[in-house]
Design a protein around this motif. Sequence first.
Motif, PDB file in Angstrom:
ATOM      1  N   UNK A 223       1.739  17.245   9.122  1.00 35.11           N
ATOM      2  CA  UNK A 223       1.301  16.252   8.144  1.00 35.11           C
ATOM      3  C   UNK A 223       0.021  15.602   8.678  1.00 35.11           C
ATOM      4  N   UNK A 224      -1.082  15.832   7.998  1.00 35.29           N
ATOM      5  CA  UNK A 224      -2.365  15.253   8.395  1.00 35.29           C
ATOM      6  C   UNK A 224      -2.662  14.066   7.484  1.00 35.29           C
ATOM      7  N   UNK A 225      -2.929  12.916   8.102  1.00 34.72           N
ATOM      8  CA  UNK A 225      -2.980  11.656   7.377  1.00 34.72           C
ATOM      9  C   UNK A 225      -4.335  10.975   7.554  1.00 34.72           C
ATOM     10  N   UNK A 226      -4.890  10.523   6.438  1.00 33.17           N
ATOM     11  CA  UNK A 226      -6.114   9.718   6.488  1.00 33.17           C
ATOM     12  C   UNK A 226      -6.010   8.631   5.421  1.00 33.17           C
ATOM     13  N   UNK A 227      -6.791   7.574   5.605  1.00 33.45           N
ATOM     14  CA  UNK A 227      -6.732   6.451   4.678  1.00 33.45           C
ATOM     15  C   UNK A 227      -8.124   6.109   4.160  1.00 33.45           C
ATOM     16  N   UNK A 228      -8.144   5.423   3.030  1.00 34.94           N
ATOM     17  CA  UNK A 228      -9.378   4.868   2.494  1.00 34.94           C
ATOM     18  C   UNK A 228      -9.076   3.449   2.050  1.00 34.94           C
TER      19      UNK A 228
ATOM     20  N   UNK B 103      -5.104   7.125  14.302  1.00 36.55           N
ATOM     21  CA  UNK B 103      -4.807   5.734  14.657  1.00 36.55           C
ATOM     22  C   UNK B 103      -5.979   4.818  14.336  1.00 36.55           C
ATOM     23  N   UNK B 104      -6.701   5.156  13.255  1.00 39.03           N
ATOM     24  CA  UNK B 104      -7.885   4.393  12.895  1.00 39.03           C
ATOM     25  C   UNK B 104      -7.574   2.963  12.486  1.00 39.03           C
ATOM     26  N   UNK B 105      -6.408   2.723  11.916  1.00 37.21           N
ATOM     27  CA  UNK B 105      -6.008   1.371  11.543  1.00 37.21           C
ATOM     28  C   UNK B 105      -4.628   1.099  12.126  1.00 37.21           C
ATOM     29  N   UNK B 106      -4.579   0.111  13.012  1.00 37.74           N
ATOM     30  CA  UNK B 106      -3.353  -0.167  13.759  1.00 37.74           C
ATOM     31  C   UNK B 106      -2.194  -0.497  12.820  1.00 37.74           C
ATOM     32  N   UNK B 107      -2.463  -1.246  11.752  1.00 34.94           N
ATOM     33  CA  UNK B 107      -1.404  -1.626  10.818  1.00 34.94           C
ATOM     34  C   UNK B 107      -0.789  -0.389  10.160  1.00 34.94           C
TER      35      UNK B 107
ATOM     36  N   UNK C 120      -3.474 -12.194  -2.036  1.00 33.77           N
ATOM     37  CA  UNK C 120      -4.644 -11.777  -1.261  1.00 33.77           C
ATOM     38  C   UNK C 120      -4.433 -12.064   0.225  1.00 33.77           C
ATOM     39  N   UNK C 121      -3.513 -11.288   0.831  1.00 37.13           N
ATOM     40  CA  UNK C 121      -3.317 -11.407   2.274  1.00 37.13           C
ATOM     41  C   UNK C 121      -2.758 -10.109   2.822  1.00 37.13           C
ATOM     42  N   UNK C 122      -2.907  -9.925   4.104  1.00 39.24           N
ATOM     43  CA  UNK C 122      -2.559  -8.664   4.770  1.00 39.24           C
ATOM     44  C   UNK C 122      -1.084  -8.321   4.624  1.00 39.24           C
ATOM     45  N   UNK C 123      -0.204  -9.297   4.762  1.00 40.88           N
ATOM     46  CA  UNK C 123       1.236  -9.041   4.681  1.00 40.88           C
ATOM     47  C   UNK C 123       1.609  -8.486   3.315  1.00 40.88           C
ATOM     48  N   UNK C 124       1.059  -9.052   2.261  1.00 44.08           N
ATOM     49  CA  UNK C 124       1.366  -8.583   0.909  1.00 44.08           C
ATOM     50  C   UNK C 124       0.909  -7.141   0.721  1.00 44.08           C
ATOM     51  N   UNK C 125      -0.256  -6.800   1.280  1.00 41.53           N
ATOM     52  CA  UNK C 125      -0.752  -5.433   1.169  1.00 41.53           C
ATOM     53  C   UNK C 125       0.167  -4.464   1.909  1.00 41.53           C
ATOM     54  N   UNK C 126       0.583  -4.847   3.106  1.00 41.48           N
ATOM     55  CA  UNK C 126       1.436  -3.972   3.919  1.00 41.48           C
ATOM     56  C   UNK C 126       2.783  -3.742   3.237  1.00 41.48           C
ATOM     57  N   UNK C 127       3.366  -4.809   2.685  1.00 37.89           N
ATOM     58  CA  UNK C 127       4.661  -4.680   2.006  1.00 37.89           C
ATOM     59  C   UNK C 127       4.547  -3.721   0.825  1.00 37.89           C
TER      60      UNK C 127
END
Length: 228
Positions: free
Chosen positions: A9-14, A147-151, A111-118
Motif C-alpha cells: 500500500x503506497x500512501x501520499x497526501x495532498x 512520514x511527510x506529515x506526523x499527524x 477550523x482546528x486540527x483536532x476536528x480535521x483529524x477526527x
Amino acid sequence: MPQKKVLSVFIDESGDFGKLNPKSPFYYVAMVFHEQHLPISDDIKKLDAKIKNLDFPEHAIHAGPLIRREKQYENDLTEHRQALFKALFHFMRQIPIHYICPKINKAECEDNEIAYIVKLSKAITDELRKHYEYFSSFDLIINYYDNGQHELTKLLASSFTNFFSNIEFRKVQPAEYKLFQVADLICTMELTNDKAERNALSKSELEFFHSARDFKKNLYKQLEKKKL
C-alpha cells in the motif's frame, strides 16, 4: 508451502492540518494497492526509458509542480511537461493496481486540527471497513509512506491496526518507488477533478489540460477505472 500473499500500500497526501484555506479546502489521502505477486518490473523499465528519452533526470515525479511549472520544471515547456505527465499516467493505467482516496472538506469541520483529524480518521476507517474482505485476503499488508506529515503517520497506524494485525509500516524515499509517485499523481488528479467540478481550474491547469471537460473525459474517466 504456499507463497505468502502480500499487499503493498503506497500512501501520499495532498493538503495539511493547518488553518482552512477556502480556495483549497480538501484534504486527500491516496492509497495505491499492488498485490506483490503481480509483476510490474518491465513496466517500470519502460517508464524509466521514457523519462530518459524525454531528457528528464532520474527523480521523483511530482504531478502538482509538473502541472504548475514549479520547482525543477520551471524551465520546461508545456509540451515537454505534458509528455512526462502522460508517461506516468500511461504507466499507472497499464499496471495491475487499484486505489482509494479518502478525503475531507475542511470547510465542513470546525477550523482546528483536532476536528480535521477526527473527520479524516472516519473517512479512512469507513473505506477500510468497506473493503475489509479484500484486505483480509492477504497474509501481510505493507504500508509505504514517507512520514511527510506526523499527524497522518499516527492516524494511518491507528486506523490500519484497529482492523488488521498483519501490518508492517515502512518509510519510503519517493524517488525509489514509482508506485509512490503514482499515489502523488492520484492525489493531484482527485484535487484537479474537484476543481473541475467547481469550474475552478487555475490558469496553469487550463493551459496544461485545455479545459475541465477535456480533463474529465480524457483523463479522470480513465483513472476512475482503477478505483477499488
